[in-house]
Design a protein around this motif. Structure first.
Motif, mmCIF file in Angstrom:
data_model
loop_
_atom_site.group_PDB
_atom_site.id
_atom_site.type_symbol
_atom_site.label_atom_id
_atom_site.label_comp_id
_atom_site.label_asym_id
_atom_site.label_seq_id
_atom_site.Cartn_x
_atom_site.Cartn_y
_atom_site.Cartn_z
ATOM 1 N N LEU A 167 0.816 -1.207 0.000
ATOM 2 C CA LEU A 167 0.000 0.000 0.000
ATOM 3 C C LEU A 167 0.854 1.263 0.000
ATOM 4 C CD1 LEU A 167 -2.884 -0.943 2.468
ATOM 5 C CD2 LEU A 167 -3.001 -0.757 -0.026
ATOM 6 N N ALA A 168 1.947 1.243 0.763
ATOM 7 C CA ALA A 168 2.816 2.420 0.834
ATOM 8 C C ALA A 168 3.465 2.719 -0.510
ATOM 9 C CB ALA A 168 3.879 2.221 1.910
ATOM 10 N N TYR A 169 3.957 1.681 -1.185
ATOM 11 C CA TYR A 169 4.592 1.906 -2.479
ATOM 12 C C TYR A 169 3.572 2.277 -3.548
ATOM 13 C CZ TYR A 169 9.338 0.636 -1.152
ATOM 14 O OH TYR A 169 10.589 0.637 -0.595
ATOM 15 N N ARG A 170 2.360 1.736 -3.445
ATOM 16 C CA ARG A 170 1.320 2.125 -4.401
ATOM 17 C C ARG A 170 0.942 3.592 -4.216
ATOM 18 N NH1 ARG A 170 -4.608 -0.590 -4.461
ATOM 19 N NH2 ARG A 170 -4.862 0.833 -2.693
ATOM 20 N N LYS A 171 0.857 4.022 -2.961
ATOM 21 C CA LYS A 171 0.557 5.422 -2.682
ATOM 22 C C LYS A 171 1.655 6.320 -3.248
ATOM 23 C CE LYS A 171 -1.396 8.999 -0.651
ATOM 24 N NZ LYS A 171 -2.740 9.503 -1.029
ATOM 25 N N GLN A 172 2.910 5.936 -3.040
ATOM 26 C CA GLN A 172 4.018 6.730 -3.553
ATOM 27 C C GLN A 172 3.969 6.814 -5.079
ATOM 28 O OE1 GLN A 172 7.882 5.357 -2.304
ATOM 29 N NE2 GLN A 172 8.888 7.259 -2.925
ATOM 30 N N TRP A 173 3.664 5.709 -5.714
ATOM 31 C CA TRP A 173 3.571 5.669 -7.173
ATOM 32 C C TRP A 173 2.439 6.560 -7.666
ATOM 33 C CZ3 TRP A 173 -0.053 3.734 -10.761
ATOM 34 C CH2 TRP A 173 0.430 3.547 -12.062
ATOM 35 N N ASP A 174 1.296 6.525 -6.995
ATOM 36 C CA ASP A 174 0.150 7.346 -7.386
ATOM 37 C C ASP A 174 0.471 8.835 -7.269
ATOM 38 O OD1 ASP A 174 -1.373 5.120 -7.928
ATOM 39 O OD2 ASP A 174 -2.430 5.132 -6.004
ATOM 40 N N VAL A 175 1.101 9.223 -6.139
ATOM 41 C CA VAL A 175 1.427 10.634 -5.935
ATOM 42 C C VAL A 175 2.450 11.101 -6.962
ATOM 43 C CG1 VAL A 175 2.501 12.292 -4.360
ATOM 44 C CG2 VAL A 175 0.845 10.635 -3.489
ATOM 45 N N GLN A 176 3.450 10.289 -7.228
ATOM 46 C CA GLN A 176 4.457 10.672 -8.205
ATOM 47 C C GLN A 176 3.859 10.845 -9.591
ATOM 48 O OE1 GLN A 176 7.636 7.791 -7.840
ATOM 49 N NE2 GLN A 176 8.454 8.724 -5.981
ATOM 50 N N ASN A 177 2.927 9.981 -9.976
ATOM 51 C CA ASN A 177 2.241 10.137 -11.259
ATOM 52 C C ASN A 177 1.410 11.415 -11.297
ATOM 53 O OD1 ASN A 177 3.235 7.908 -12.590
ATOM 54 N ND2 ASN A 177 1.567 6.567 -11.990
ATOM 55 N N GLN A 178 0.785 11.726 -10.165
ATOM 56 C CA GLN A 178 0.010 12.967 -10.078
ATOM 57 C C GLN A 178 0.907 14.182 -10.269
ATOM 58 O OE1 GLN A 178 -2.172 13.397 -6.363
ATOM 59 N NE2 GLN A 178 -2.276 15.610 -6.584
ATOM 60 N N LEU A 179 2.060 14.173 -9.619
ATOM 61 C CA LEU A 179 2.988 15.298 -9.724
ATOM 62 C C LEU A 179 3.636 15.376 -11.102
ATOM 63 C CD1 LEU A 179 4.654 15.202 -6.185
ATOM 64 C CD2 LEU A 179 2.865 16.745 -7.023
ATOM 65 N N LYS A 180 3.809 14.241 -11.753
ATOM 66 C CA LYS A 180 4.316 14.259 -13.127
ATOM 67 C C LYS A 180 3.335 14.982 -14.042
ATOM 68 C CE LYS A 180 7.037 9.973 -12.879
ATOM 69 N NZ LYS A 180 7.103 8.536 -13.275
ATOM 70 N N ALA A 181 2.056 14.704 -13.870
ATOM 71 C CA ALA A 181 1.032 15.344 -14.696
ATOM 72 C C ALA A 181 0.980 16.852 -14.459
ATOM 73 C CB ALA A 181 -0.334 14.719 -14.416
ATOM 74 N N LEU A 182 1.354 17.269 -13.264
ATOM 75 C CA LEU A 182 1.313 18.690 -12.913
ATOM 76 C C LEU A 182 2.642 19.399 -13.169
ATOM 77 C CD1 LEU A 182 -0.621 18.350 -9.528
ATOM 78 C CD2 LEU A 182 -1.533 19.219 -11.695
ATOM 79 N N GLY A 183 3.646 18.646 -13.617
ATOM 80 C CA GLY A 183 4.948 19.233 -13.898
ATOM 81 C C GLY A 183 5.821 19.463 -12.674
#
Length: 273
Positions: A167-183
């Motif tokens: 769950l922790a690594y999935r959360k980290q992956w989700d947040v990083q993808n979100q921040l990638k989309a936002l630049g």
């Protein structure tokens, strides 16, 4: 058209109902209340800022509510993000929808502003969420030291192995993808700190030596800024760089002290005899 009419009917129905007596604000656990053997707190910097902003807004509106701590508050939330409000048959999550829901009940802190002021307030709201909110996510999940020493241990603390790790690594992956989309993901840590400094500078200039950002009194901007700044100042991280930026602006520190005293300490003490 039918959808718009249905939405309008729902809003009208919500507005006709009084503020419930049993409103609950759900958020992740803080301190050592998770029930684990150690003193790890579950809530992370970005979520705590959002939760505190909503608490502050409801306090400013003078609305009764009860804070409920749940280890799975994030997964209970309709949007997958804390906090969320349960008010009678309605369940609303995240800061902006909660503020809009409160306004349907006839409680708004920004109605006293004229149109130019409301536009200005919305611009500052976007600045705070887009800068401080993203910076908190970046530092929590993109900085390797903070992610490994604080974010993943806290986030995973309520769950057994190996679910906690997954769950922790999935959360980290989700947040990083979100921040990638936002630049934001491609920024360096120093660039993130510069963004925070520029945001604080703009807020400090707008606030000046006043208690609130608008002379008419507190608004949702005050609640949101307090939620972020107070959380940054009081959340232990691997170093103090983020809090040190805020501490450079004495009027923002005084602002946080004033809000804390007026809407939290005085409310907890209750009326004098």
């Amino acid at each position: 058209m039918s959808s718009l009419l249905a939405d309008a009917a729902i809003v009208q129905k919500m507005a006709s109902e009084p503020w419930p007596d049993d409103v609950c604000l759900y958020q992740p656990y803080k301190s050592n209340e998770v029930g684990t053997a150690d003193s790890v707190q579950q809530v992370l910097l970005p979520d705590n800022a959002q939760c505190l902003a909503v608490q502050c807004y409801l306090q400013m509106c003078g609305l009764p509510f009860r804070t409920v701590l749940r280890t799975n508050a994030e997964h209970m939330s309709p949007s997958g993000k804390p906090p969320f409000l349960r008010a009678g048959p309605y369940v609303i999550s995240e800061v902006d929808p909660i503020i809009k829901f409160v306004s349907t009940k006839g409680h708004s802190l920004s109605d006293k502003l004229d149109r130019p002021q409301q536009a200005e307030m919305k611009a500052y709201l976007a600045l705070v969420q887009g800068t401080l909110g993203n910076a908190e996510l970046y530092i929590s999940w993109c900085d390797p030291t903070t992610a490994s020493e604080i974010s993943r241990p806290r986030y995973s603390s309520p769950y057994p192995w190996p679910l906690n790790t997954l769950l922790a690594y999935r959360k980290q992956w989700d947040v990083q993808n979100q921040l990638k989309a936002l630049g934001w993901y491609s920024k360096t840590l120093e660039e993130v700190y510069d963004e925070v400094d520029n945001c604080c500078k703009a807020l400090a200039q707008r606030l000046g030596n006043h208690h609130y950002f608008f002379k008419q009194g507190p608004t949702e901007l005050d609640a949101l800024v307090f939620g972020h700044l107070y959380t940054i100042l009081t959340t232990p991280l691997t170093d103090n760089s983020l809090a040190d930026i805020v501490k450079e602006y004495s009027n923002l520190i005084n602002f946080c002290r004033h809000i804390e005293k007026k809407f939290f300490e005085e409310r907890e003490r209750g009326p004098k005899d």
